[in-house]
Motif scaffolding. Structure first.
Motif, PDB file in Angstrom:
ATOM      1  N   ARG A  37     -16.693 -10.620  84.374  1.00 20.98           N
ATOM      2  CA  ARG A  37     -16.684 -10.731  86.073  1.00 20.98           C
ATOM      3  C   ARG A  37     -17.445  -9.694  86.658  1.00 20.98           C
ATOM      4  O   ARG A  37     -17.113  -8.685  86.976  1.00 20.98           O
ATOM      5  CB  ARG A  37     -15.224 -10.621  86.463  1.00 20.98           C
ATOM      6  CG  ARG A  37     -14.304 -11.767  86.099  1.00 20.98           C
ATOM      7  CD  ARG A  37     -12.898 -11.650  86.441  1.00 20.98           C
ATOM      8  NE  ARG A  37     -12.361 -10.610  85.662  1.00 20.98           N
ATOM      9  CZ  ARG A  37     -11.988 -10.725  84.532  1.00 20.98           C
ATOM     10  NH1 ARG A  37     -12.117 -11.699  83.743  1.00 20.98           N
ATOM     11  NH2 ARG A  37     -11.422  -9.663  83.657  1.00 20.98           N
TER      12      ARG A  37
ATOM     13  N   GLU B 268     -17.213  -7.852  90.006  1.00 25.93           N
ATOM     14  CA  GLU B 268     -15.726  -6.986  90.435  1.00 25.93           C
ATOM     15  C   GLU B 268     -16.037  -5.762  89.637  1.00 25.93           C
ATOM     16  O   GLU B 268     -16.671  -5.584  88.622  1.00 25.93           O
ATOM     17  CB  GLU B 268     -14.639  -7.741  89.618  1.00 25.93           C
ATOM     18  CG  GLU B 268     -14.301  -9.092  90.289  1.00 25.93           C
ATOM     19  CD  GLU B 268     -13.392  -9.924  89.707  1.00 25.93           C
ATOM     20  OE1 GLU B 268     -12.691  -9.129  88.622  1.00 25.93           O
ATOM     21  OE2 GLU B 268     -12.928 -11.032  89.991  1.00 25.93           O
TER      22      GLU B 268
ATOM     23  N   ARG C 118     -15.091  -6.429  83.769  1.00 24.26           N
ATOM     24  CA  ARG C 118     -15.630  -5.984  84.851  1.00 24.26           C
ATOM     25  C   ARG C 118     -16.695  -5.122  84.835  1.00 24.26           C
ATOM     26  O   ARG C 118     -16.644  -4.283  83.854  1.00 24.26           O
ATOM     27  CB  ARG C 118     -14.432  -5.620  85.838  1.00 24.26           C
ATOM     28  CG  ARG C 118     -13.409  -6.760  86.413  1.00 24.26           C
ATOM     29  CD  ARG C 118     -12.306  -6.065  86.970  1.00 24.26           C
ATOM     30  NE  ARG C 118     -11.704  -6.980  87.837  1.00 24.26           N
ATOM     31  CZ  ARG C 118     -10.218  -6.858  88.214  1.00 24.26           C
ATOM     32  NH1 ARG C 118      -9.723  -5.669  88.047  1.00 24.26           N
ATOM     33  NH2 ARG C 118      -9.706  -7.734  88.895  1.00 24.26           N
TER      34      ARG C 118
ATOM     35  N   THR D  53     -14.590  -6.482  96.762  1.00 25.36           N
ATOM     36  CA  THR D  53     -14.140  -6.845  95.159  1.00 25.36           C
ATOM     37  C   THR D  53     -14.546  -5.636  94.410  1.00 25.36           C
ATOM     38  O   THR D  53     -14.521  -5.564  93.006  1.00 25.36           O
ATOM     39  CB  THR D  53     -15.259  -7.809  94.652  1.00 25.36           C
ATOM     40  OG1 THR D  53     -16.539  -7.715  95.264  1.00 25.36           O
ATOM     41  CG2 THR D  53     -14.943  -9.320  95.394  1.00 25.36           C
TER      42      THR D  53
ATOM     43  N   TRP E 286      -5.394  -6.524  90.490  1.00 26.12           N
ATOM     44  CA  TRP E 286      -6.025  -6.102  91.737  1.00 26.12           C
ATOM     45  C   TRP E 286      -4.983  -5.104  92.472  1.00 26.12           C
ATOM     46  O   TRP E 286      -4.056  -5.335  93.043  1.00 26.12           O
ATOM     47  CB  TRP E 286      -6.346  -7.039  92.816  1.00 26.12           C
ATOM     48  CG  TRP E 286      -7.207  -7.932  92.327  1.00 26.12           C
ATOM     49  CD1 TRP E 286      -7.391  -9.372  91.793  1.00 26.12           C
ATOM     50  CD2 TRP E 286      -8.907  -7.788  92.446  1.00 26.12           C
ATOM     51  NE1 TRP E 286      -8.413  -9.993  91.711  1.00 26.12           N
ATOM     52  CE2 TRP E 286      -9.480  -9.113  91.981  1.00 26.12           C
ATOM     53  CE3 TRP E 286      -9.642  -6.828  92.925  1.00 26.12           C
ATOM     54  CZ2 TRP E 286     -10.986  -9.243  91.860  1.00 26.12           C
ATOM     55  CZ3 TRP E 286     -11.226  -6.943  92.870  1.00 26.12           C
ATOM     56  CH2 TRP E 286     -11.597  -8.028  92.603  1.00 26.12           C
TER      57      TRP E 286
ATOM     58  N   ARG F 191     -11.252 -12.656  99.608  1.00 27.44           N
ATOM     59  CA  ARG F 191     -12.532 -12.298  98.610  1.00 27.44           C
ATOM     60  C   ARG F 191     -12.079 -12.345  97.194  1.00 27.44           C
ATOM     61  O   ARG F 191     -12.929 -12.027  96.232  1.00 27.44           O
ATOM     62  CB  ARG F 191     -13.181 -11.194  99.210  1.00 27.44           C
ATOM     63  CG  ARG F 191     -13.799 -11.351 100.652  1.00 27.44           C
ATOM     64  CD  ARG F 191     -15.090 -12.234 100.689  1.00 27.44           C
ATOM     65  NE  ARG F 191     -16.218 -11.645  99.717  1.00 27.44           N
ATOM     66  CZ  ARG F 191     -16.828 -10.704 100.069  1.00 27.44           C
ATOM     67  NH1 ARG F 191     -17.060 -10.187 101.316  1.00 27.44           N
ATOM     68  NH2 ARG F 191     -17.794 -10.158  98.956  1.00 27.44           N
ATOM     69  N   ARG F 192     -10.927 -12.091  96.886  1.00 30.82           N
ATOM     70  CA  ARG F 192     -10.537 -11.662  95.321  1.00 30.82           C
ATOM     71  C   ARG F 192      -9.593 -12.651  94.682  1.00 30.82           C
ATOM     72  O   ARG F 192      -8.915 -12.458  93.685  1.00 30.82           O
ATOM     73  CB  ARG F 192      -9.557 -10.410  95.583  1.00 30.82           C
ATOM     74  CG  ARG F 192     -10.360  -9.175  95.993  1.00 30.82           C
ATOM     75  CD  ARG F 192      -9.415  -7.836  96.009  1.00 30.82           C
ATOM     76  NE  ARG F 192      -8.302  -7.937  96.977  1.00 30.82           N
ATOM     77  CZ  ARG F 192      -8.586  -7.639  98.189  1.00 30.82           C
ATOM     78  NH1 ARG F 192      -9.928  -7.192  98.632  1.00 30.82           N
ATOM     79  NH2 ARG F 192      -7.526  -7.741  98.979  1.00 30.82           N
TER      80      ARG F 192
END
Length: 557
Positions: free
Chosen positions: A316, A319, A371, A401, A536, A555-556
């Motif tokens: 990801r 992120e 990430r 993000t 998150w 957005r997440r």
């Protein structure tokens, strides 16, 4: 696991363990082990705080040496360039503003005009609206309580009144400060109590100016600090619409001057102050009292740089986990009693930059995270968090993000400790993660001992925090293995008295930086856990930044 700390400390004291290392599991998931080399930390601090770097002031030859050194260290650590257009840098344009000559400032009431002396009775700042003059003629004065509009707390000091073109007078800190109880969390300052918020709200309300009444206890500093900070050169990032966050005039007024002004207008300052602590408060006009100001402003634009390195995520990459520390200090200034004019900034903040570089090395040496991880060395923190503010207003990586961020500012070279201090304790769920990570080494959290001073709002994590990114600001622990809290508190007091923002903040080869390495192992662990998760973190429901983060939740997903 508690005993893990003691073999490390014993071996390091014997000179046999130059690095602090820690690994393990968290919630059943493996956490990559990190090795933070104390000797490398010390060497970075020595180099960055050397006279060759001229105190690391922005837009000077000292900056050129500093940003080149950091970029090279990021490169050699194994990072990729993380700045704009594939470079190591994000250019930061800054407006520099100065009042020309002595400003003409006065109040008038009942046909009588009373001049106010800049720096003594009042302290106004060079306007940051990108104007060449400030001219305010006989603007009505209005008392606006604490100048707060907080819908989520059902609090509005403006009550819908039209205050456009007027000059407001407000109190510093929160309505809860005096009693320690109320709608703003008690003694701990919220962002509504910070002077930066009050100016921003004044701009939103269309005020011609805002004067904050100075009182030492709720401000947490004396008038000398207000005078020196506000009558000096002002800096701000280059903004598309500076009037959105700055009224034309921003300043402070001495408490005694405000008390006399209120008395002459037929008002009792203390009675109005007590009324302002309630949500029923309404703006109070100060009779026929008016305020006038006239002065020229000299402006120029300077350019500085943030330094950014990145490890792209494997799964990801869009992120982000963010680590930051400011590289700047005060440069070359007035000489001290020894004749030393270079403000080296060894603790503040060569320590943080050294830690950032070694954190980058530790991450780059391990397995690639899922990430992305970004390492940011900010410019112009000493000018008002300008580098981080510019990044937050113009993010290279989307803030929505960015899963979390960690700020490293002015670590103490006092050796290992049993605790880690959280500045602004009570803000986010990252504190729970820190508590678990510390427990692996038998350590604990120390809560911010002065929440009413609002230190959470005074370092480089804050521009991201106020835009909703969960940020953690830790400071070195006080309960030292060698000497306990008495030794830790004595060392902290001595630094603030003898070296903070003075030429004496220089590197000392006798420093014990193992505590810094110990703390960076913990920050590595936190970042590694989050970088290899789908989680998150958020602000706590009591935080004023929770609604901002929640607003970008889509957005997440």
């Amino acid at each position: 696991m508690k005993l893990l700390r003691f073999p490390i400390a014993i071996l390091a004291l014997a000179g046999c363990a130059p690095a602090v290392q820690q690994g393990g599991t968290s919630g059943g998931a493996s956490v990559p082990s990190a090795s933070i080399d104390a000797a490398r930390l010390a060497e970075h601090i020595r180099v960055l705080a050397s006279n060759e770097f001229l105190g690391r002031a922005p837009a000077t030859p000292g900056e050129e040496k500093t940003v080149a050194y950091i970029a090279e260290q990021f490169r050699s650590a194994g990072l990729q360039p993380g700045g704009s257009n594939g470079s190591w840098y994000q250019e930061v344009p800054l407006n520099q503003s100065d009042i020309v000559g002595r400003p003409e400032l006065s109040v008038a009431m009942g046909g009588r005009r009373q001049p106010l002396t800049q720096g003594e009775e009042i302290a106004v700042r060079a306007s940051m609206q990108n104007v060449s003059r400030v001219d305010i003629a006989n603007a009505p004065l209005v008392f606006l309580g604490y100048g707060v509009r907080a819908p989520e707390r059902n609090w509005d000091d403006f009550k819908g009144q039209d205050v456009r073109g007027k000059v407001g007078i407000v109190l510093i800190n929160d309505p809860d400060f005096e009693t320690g109880q109320g709608d703003f969390g008690g003694k701990a300052m919220t962002y509504y109590g910070r002077w930066t918020y009050k100016y921003e709200e004044a701009a939103r309300q269309g005020l011609a100016g805002l004067l904050i009444v100075h009182e030492t206890a709720p401000a947490s500093y004396g008038w000398a600090t207000v005078k020196n900070s506000n009558t000096n050169t002002m800096f701000d990032i280059v903004r598309a619409d500076p009037a959105a966050v700055h009224p034309p005039l921003e300043g402070w007024i001495q408490r005694d001057v405000a008390v006399e002004l209120f008395r002459a207008a037929g008002q009792d300052f203390e009675a109005l102050k007590q009324r302002a602590r309630t949500r029923d408060f309404r703006p109070v006009s100060l009779g026929d009292a008016t305020f006038s100001a006239s002065y020229a402003v000299r402006r120029q634009t300077i350019r500085s740089k943030n330094v950014l390195g990145r490890i792209p995520g494997t799964a990801r990459p869009n992120e982000t986990i963010l680590y930051g520390a400011h590289w700047d200090h005060l440069g070359v200034g007035a000489p001290d009693a020894r004749g030393d004019s270079i403000y080296n900034g060894a603790v503040d903040n060569a320590t943080g930059v050294a830690a950032l570089i070694e954190l980058a090395r530790a991450f780059a040496a391990g397995p690639r995270p899922e990430r992305s991880i970004v390492f940011a060395a900010w410019t112009a923190e000493e000018k008002g968090l300008m580098g981080s503010e510019y990044y937050a207003a113009n993010p290279v990586y989307p803030l929505e993000t960015t899963a979390a961020g960690f700020n490293v500012d002015a670590l103490a070279p006092t050796g290992p400790s049993r605790d880690v201090l959280i500045v602004g304790y009570g803000q986010s769920e990252l504190e729970d993660r820190l508590e678990r990570a510390l427990a692996v080494g038998g350590r604990v959290i120390a809560k911010d001992p002065s929440p009413e001073a609002g230190y959470f709002f005074r370092s480089d994590h804050f521009p991201m925090a106020k835009r909703g990114v969960p940020m953690l600001y830790i400071d070195s622990g006080i309960d030292l293995l060698a000497g306990g809290t008495a030794a830790g508190e004595a060392a902290d007091a001595a630094y603030r008295r003898d070296r903070y923002h003075q030429p004496a903040d220089e590197y000392d080869a006798t420093w014990d930086v193992r505590g810094m390495a110990q703390d960076m192992v913990v920050l590595h662990r936190l970042g590694a856990e989050l970088a290899n998760s789908r989680e998150w973190p958020n602000y706590r429901t009591t935080s004023e930044f929770r609604p901002i983060r929640d607003a970008s939740a889509a957005r997440r997903r």
